[in-house]
Design a protein around this motif. Sequence first.
Motif, mmCIF file in Angstrom:
data_model
loop_
_atom_site.group_PDB
_atom_site.id
_atom_site.type_symbol
_atom_site.label_atom_id
_atom_site.label_comp_id
_atom_site.label_asym_id
_atom_site.label_seq_id
_atom_site.Cartn_x
_atom_site.Cartn_y
_atom_site.Cartn_z
ATOM 1 N N VAL A 1 -15.284 9.874 -1.461
ATOM 2 C CA VAL A 1 -14.317 10.787 -1.669
ATOM 3 C C VAL A 1 -13.408 10.544 -2.760
ATOM 4 C CG1 VAL A 1 -13.974 10.077 0.554
ATOM 5 C CG2 VAL A 1 -13.040 8.921 -0.509
ATOM 6 N N LEU A 2 -14.324 10.183 -3.626
ATOM 7 C CA LEU A 2 -13.615 9.590 -4.980
ATOM 8 C C LEU A 2 -12.253 9.712 -4.758
ATOM 9 C CD1 LEU A 2 -14.971 13.376 -6.071
ATOM 10 C CD2 LEU A 2 -16.040 10.873 -6.029
ATOM 11 N N ILE A 3 -12.155 8.160 -4.709
ATOM 12 C CA ILE A 3 -10.962 7.162 -4.800
ATOM 13 C C ILE A 3 -11.304 6.211 -6.269
ATOM 14 C CG2 ILE A 3 -9.173 5.646 -3.905
ATOM 15 C CD1 ILE A 3 -8.393 8.450 -2.571
ATOM 16 N N ARG A 4 -9.719 6.140 -7.330
ATOM 17 C CA ARG A 4 -9.762 6.188 -8.305
ATOM 18 C C ARG A 4 -9.664 4.479 -8.120
ATOM 19 N NH1 ARG A 4 -7.431 10.467 -7.922
ATOM 20 N NH2 ARG A 4 -7.984 11.882 -8.978
ATOM 21 N N ASP A 5 -9.786 3.562 -9.324
ATOM 22 C CA ASP A 5 -9.800 2.122 -8.726
ATOM 23 C C ASP A 5 -7.996 2.068 -8.278
ATOM 24 O OD1 ASP A 5 -12.011 1.806 -9.223
ATOM 25 O OD2 ASP A 5 -12.373 1.144 -11.486
ATOM 26 N N LYS A 6 -7.512 2.920 -9.560
ATOM 27 C CA LYS A 6 -6.594 2.501 -10.279
ATOM 28 C C LYS A 6 -5.149 3.318 -9.335
ATOM 29 C CE LYS A 6 -6.416 6.487 -13.335
ATOM 30 N NZ LYS A 6 -5.584 7.107 -14.330
ATOM 31 N N GLU A 7 -5.793 3.690 -7.683
ATOM 32 C CA GLU A 7 -4.955 4.207 -7.193
ATOM 33 C C GLU A 7 -5.366 3.314 -5.796
ATOM 34 O OE1 GLU A 7 -5.661 8.606 -7.471
ATOM 35 O OE2 GLU A 7 -7.331 7.523 -6.205
ATOM 36 N N VAL A 8 -5.724 1.999 -6.039
ATOM 37 C CA VAL A 8 -6.182 0.730 -5.074
ATOM 38 C C VAL A 8 -4.847 -0.168 -5.624
ATOM 39 C CG1 VAL A 8 -7.867 -0.865 -4.480
ATOM 40 C CG2 VAL A 8 -8.441 1.722 -4.724
ATOM 41 N N PHE A 9 -4.495 -0.995 -5.044
ATOM 42 C CA PHE A 9 -3.226 -1.885 -4.817
ATOM 43 C C PHE A 9 -3.590 -2.883 -3.982
ATOM 44 C CE2 PHE A 9 -0.943 1.999 -5.933
ATOM 45 C CZ PHE A 9 -0.281 1.947 -7.246
ATOM 46 N N VAL A 10 -3.805 -3.712 -3.971
ATOM 47 C CA VAL A 10 -4.403 -5.043 -3.365
ATOM 48 C C VAL A 10 -3.421 -5.522 -3.215
ATOM 49 C CG1 VAL A 10 -5.918 -7.566 -3.476
ATOM 50 C CG2 VAL A 10 -6.522 -5.330 -5.498
ATOM 51 N N SER A 11 -3.073 -5.827 -1.589
ATOM 52 C CA SER A 11 -2.190 -6.783 -1.076
ATOM 53 C C SER A 11 -2.300 -8.185 -0.393
ATOM 54 C CB SER A 11 -1.150 -5.768 -0.079
ATOM 55 O OG SER A 11 -2.024 -5.471 1.048
ATOM 56 N N ASP A 12 -0.985 -8.535 0.139
ATOM 57 C CA ASP A 12 -1.335 -9.804 0.692
ATOM 58 C C ASP A 12 -1.549 -9.606 2.222
ATOM 59 O OD1 ASP A 12 1.166 -9.309 0.953
ATOM 60 O OD2 ASP A 12 1.422 -11.256 1.014
ATOM 61 N N GLY A 13 -1.640 -8.408 2.264
ATOM 62 C CA GLY A 13 -1.866 -7.946 3.871
ATOM 63 C C GLY A 13 -1.491 -6.805 4.356
ATOM 64 N N SER A 14 -1.842 -5.848 5.162
ATOM 65 C CA SER A 14 -0.700 -4.564 5.215
ATOM 66 C C SER A 14 0.359 -4.398 6.124
ATOM 67 C CB SER A 14 -1.982 -3.611 5.822
ATOM 68 O OG SER A 14 -2.217 -4.178 7.614
ATOM 69 N N GLN A 15 0.861 -5.715 6.619
ATOM 70 C CA GLN A 15 1.781 -5.891 7.830
ATOM 71 C C GLN A 15 2.968 -5.943 6.206
ATOM 72 O OE1 GLN A 15 2.654 -7.984 10.636
ATOM 73 N NE2 GLN A 15 4.557 -8.570 10.729
ATOM 74 N N CYS A 16 2.465 -7.025 4.920
ATOM 75 C CA CYS A 16 3.268 -6.434 4.066
ATOM 76 C C CYS A 16 3.812 -5.454 3.343
ATOM 77 C CB CYS A 16 2.978 -7.934 3.253
ATOM 78 S SG CYS A 16 2.573 -8.896 4.149
ATOM 79 N N ASP A 17 2.318 -4.609 2.916
ATOM 80 C CA ASP A 17 2.466 -3.564 2.409
ATOM 81 C C ASP A 17 3.448 -2.503 3.536
ATOM 82 O OD1 ASP A 17 1.527 -3.761 0.090
ATOM 83 O OD2 ASP A 17 -0.351 -2.997 0.549
ATOM 84 N N ILE A 18 3.026 -2.566 4.604
ATOM 85 C CA ILE A 18 3.945 -1.318 4.946
ATOM 86 C C ILE A 18 5.155 -1.866 5.147
ATOM 87 C CG2 ILE A 18 5.232 -0.739 7.784
ATOM 88 C CD1 ILE A 18 2.208 -1.549 8.446
ATOM 89 N N SER A 19 6.545 -2.587 4.866
ATOM 90 C CA SER A 19 7.887 -2.772 4.155
ATOM 91 C C SER A 19 8.189 -3.006 2.877
ATOM 92 C CB SER A 19 7.849 -4.839 4.647
ATOM 93 O OG SER A 19 7.837 -5.015 5.468
ATOM 94 N N ARG A 20 6.115 -2.914 1.958
ATOM 95 C CA ARG A 20 6.936 -2.375 0.745
ATOM 96 C C ARG A 20 6.956 -1.049 0.860
ATOM 97 N NH1 ARG A 20 4.261 -7.198 -0.558
ATOM 98 N NH2 ARG A 20 2.271 -6.781 0.185
ATOM 99 N N LEU A 21 6.280 -0.123 1.169
ATOM 100 C CA LEU A 21 6.086 0.980 1.637
ATOM 101 C C LEU A 21 7.597 1.727 2.119
ATOM 102 C CD1 LEU A 21 2.461 2.176 2.708
ATOM 103 C CD2 LEU A 21 3.326 2.709 0.486
ATOM 104 N N GLN A 22 7.586 1.121 3.123
ATOM 105 C CA GLN A 22 9.316 1.461 3.935
ATOM 106 C C GLN A 22 10.255 0.873 2.577
ATOM 107 O OE1 GLN A 22 9.599 2.842 6.026
ATOM 108 N NE2 GLN A 22 9.182 2.078 7.795
ATOM 109 N N LEU A 23 10.285 0.311 1.247
ATOM 110 C CA LEU A 23 11.251 -0.483 0.422
ATOM 111 C C LEU A 23 11.011 1.325 -0.185
ATOM 112 C CD1 LEU A 23 11.148 -3.558 -0.561
ATOM 113 C CD2 LEU A 23 13.056 -2.338 -0.127
ATOM 114 N N CYS A 24 9.976 1.720 -0.578
ATOM 115 C CA CYS A 24 9.319 2.664 -2.072
ATOM 116 C C CYS A 24 10.238 4.109 -1.249
ATOM 117 C CB CYS A 24 8.186 2.933 -2.009
ATOM 118 S SG CYS A 24 7.718 4.115 -3.099
ATOM 119 N N LEU A 25 9.993 4.158 -0.323
ATOM 120 C CA LEU A 25 10.912 5.621 0.536
ATOM 121 C C LEU A 25 12.096 5.868 0.447
ATOM 122 C CD1 LEU A 25 7.371 5.786 3.158
ATOM 123 C CD2 LEU A 25 8.130 7.548 1.375
ATOM 124 N N GLY A 26 12.913 4.316 1.363
ATOM 125 C CA GLY A 26 14.167 4.357 1.585
ATOM 126 C C GLY A 26 14.796 4.787 2.280
#
Lengths: 453, 453
Positions: free
Chosen positions: A129-154
């Motif tokens: 599906v041609l996702i590029r390396d730079k579109e991948v953000f490594v995290s310490d788990g998806s639960q943590c990234d849910i909150s970071r996405l919420q911080l991003c969206l506001g």
Amino acid sequence: MYKLLACCSMASGISLQPKMVQASLGVQKQGNGHCTNVPRNVNLEKLQNNYLFPEISKRELQHLDKYPNAKVISLGIGDTTEPIPEKISLSMANYARALSTAEGYRGYGAEQGNQALRKAIAETFYKNVLIRDKEVFVSDGSQCDISRLQLCLGSKVTIAVQDPSFPAYIDSSVIIGQAGDFQDKTGKYQNIVYMQCGPENNFFPDLTTTPRTDVIFFCSPNNPTGHAATRKQLQQLVEFARDNGSIIIFDSAYAAYITDNSPKSIFEIPGAKEVAIEISSFSKFAGFTGVRLGWTVVPEELLFSSGFPVINDFNRIVCTCFNGASNISQAGGLACLSSEGFQAICSVIDYYKENTKILVNTFASLGLKAYGGVNAPYVWVHFPGLKSWNVFAEILEKTHIITVPGSGFGPGGAEYIRISAFGQRERIIEASWRLEKLISNEKALFNSVENKE
Amino acid sequence: MYKLLACCSMASGISLQPKMVQASLGVQKQGNGHCTNVPRNVNLEKLQNNYLFPEISKRELQHLDKYPNAKVISLGIGDTTEPIPEKISLSMANYARALSTAEGYRGYGAEQGNQALRKAIAETFYKNVLIRDKEVFVSDGSQCDISRLQLCLGSKVTIAVQDPSFPAYIDSSVIIGQAGDFQDKTGKYQNIVYMQCGPENNFFPDLTTTPRTDVIFFCSPNNPTGHAATRKQLQQLVEFARDNGSIIIFDSAYAAYITDNSPKSIFEIPGAKEVAIEISSFSKFAGFTGVRLGWTVVPEELLFSSGFPVINDFNRIVCTCFNGASNISQAGGLACLSSEGFQAICSVIDYYKENTKILVNTFASLGLKAYGGVNAPYVWVHFPGLKSWNVFAEILEKTHIITVPGSGFGPGGAEYIRISAFGQRERIIEASWRLEKLISNEKALFNSVENKE
């Protein structure tokens, strides 16, 4: 010398807070102590009780206090139990060991993750599906990234969630300030769209009646129902998001458990890159629940209404609010994606899948409707007319088995129990046997309709 | 079938965004792509440029592109360089290795951290000030906990920061929505109180003229100035917070570098437990910058104006937005706090302290005012009348040494450069030699007052 301010004027207000929150830490207002003059965050005030999974852990501890010799079997929190394949643990051990050498020592890594790991994730999961390396953000788990996405969206965006769904979507939404008040009558927060997903609609919402929101959280294979959305369902979802200008946050944490042809990534659907973010995890895929590793894909094509790329803002959040996953965990992640590592992981997943079959068959033999299981390590069992916390309590009391009450996932789970298939085989067999005995002995109880939530 | 919404109406708006933000990822609006109808978070729009440290890394890469054979020495990002003592790396390696055994495998741990580690932190750092184990929350680093504290406190509180200060305080404040617009003229955000801390006031703000805020971020030993607040200064700070009903968020990440009698924890000050939170880290203490481990102390005595304990809300945030630090990192943390581990760490810290002395002496011999260094691994060098980004660029161009421009820490750093003492000894000596040569050769340049910021 300094300004004096009246404080503690509302010190007695503590008694108005939900009791469970205080009980969880046992903190009570100190006798004659000083109060700050800082108001409590109104968003936190709105949150109901405790977060689900620590609450389940607490109940387990209480049960052990009551029955110190009970052989408790936990089919509750979806926690992996099987050892990590040696190739992978060894790669982490070697990395850790090398940190005490001049050649092997590493300090800060890139906030977005080790470049080799980003590349390996893109190639392993998103090659077609041609996702590029730079579109991948490594995290310490998806639960943590849910909150970071919420911080991003506001706080200004509106969200929709599947009902039932993993509670972190709603809770993080409340914390960031997107939600209105909780309504006791409906069991729902105002300003959040609950998309009912049950057997009556093949676990996929009726989009013709779903109001538009900015963000749609969608988990497939779903936690807790275990349903993997079909290709056709996901095509409808992407079309709906495109038509409404919405962003889908697609949680694929259980994709490795898919056994049929259901898509493993939202990006398998044409047009998804312009409307979707995908969060995923090594937790259930590689037994990394304690090691902590996950990732989030934000395609460059995903744009805010102004045309500004979402990836730029998410990158800023990752750089400011996060400092990268542990480099040791990342070394393990890389080993997971080697061909030998990947193969070893698949054997562990097959083991859990076999557990799932045993549980599904148990409930089927009891005449209960059990969903999920085929594409997910969860079985979603219907107890028509019963309150899920009561079923949870009854099962715990009588069989010493921890489950998760469905209402913890939203009002749509009110009559359900989620059973996790993570566990050692003999415990799964023992649990099946205990459940079989309980439910067949107490048919009257498990058919009661008196306590309907 | 679905509602159709006009979107992309503002697609050209992208050109209004700061160029550096886009340049950082190289993402430009895709030709004729779809835009969502989701508005960009206004808080993210307010953020200036990139986060400081990734920006420094970018400059380093650009420099290496220009001078591929240059022997670049990084005294920029405060990144540890010395190997982790063997006892500690071995404990992590053994833990990781055991994850492939039935006996050693561990899944989810407590979100708040391993109980033994919480206890060890309380006993090692807070024994004399009676911090309880349950008040210690293990994190994946203090930068991450700064954002989690902001999530806990919400957008309605007001904050004060030292000027200059570690940029994550202000940036996280902007992200959560506490700040007003950035003022180009002053280099400050509206609604944030900047407490000037320079040599003119012994790096401690004049509290008689400091407006009250809900929260006061205070870092000691300070990053970037290297100043450790004296006991008397911290007594004044606690008194100020008590009088104003404020909460101090005290960052003690560099406490291990204190050589005089300055307090290593805010809780050494009587009355602090009722007004302060402390964030700290294994990063600079144990070389865990890449391993990721830190902690936050929230005393039970700290209460919101209603009397509600802050610890309860922070616990809820940790349970919902975080899933605990990597269990391997936590095993390493525990080894750090054993007597053998602790002693070994102290030797590494002594090594960095020796580096610091070399740098301090270099600047002193050049007749430049250099602050810090005694209680911190940072030297804060004054270049009166010069713009810090110009000094940064000049030093990089002429000596291939990476530093950090002081203005990255706030307008109070406009004429300063922060030099990190983390590095291998021979590199520190080589860097000192290069700096000595540059500055003595170009006395005219480094005394210019034309480019004052």
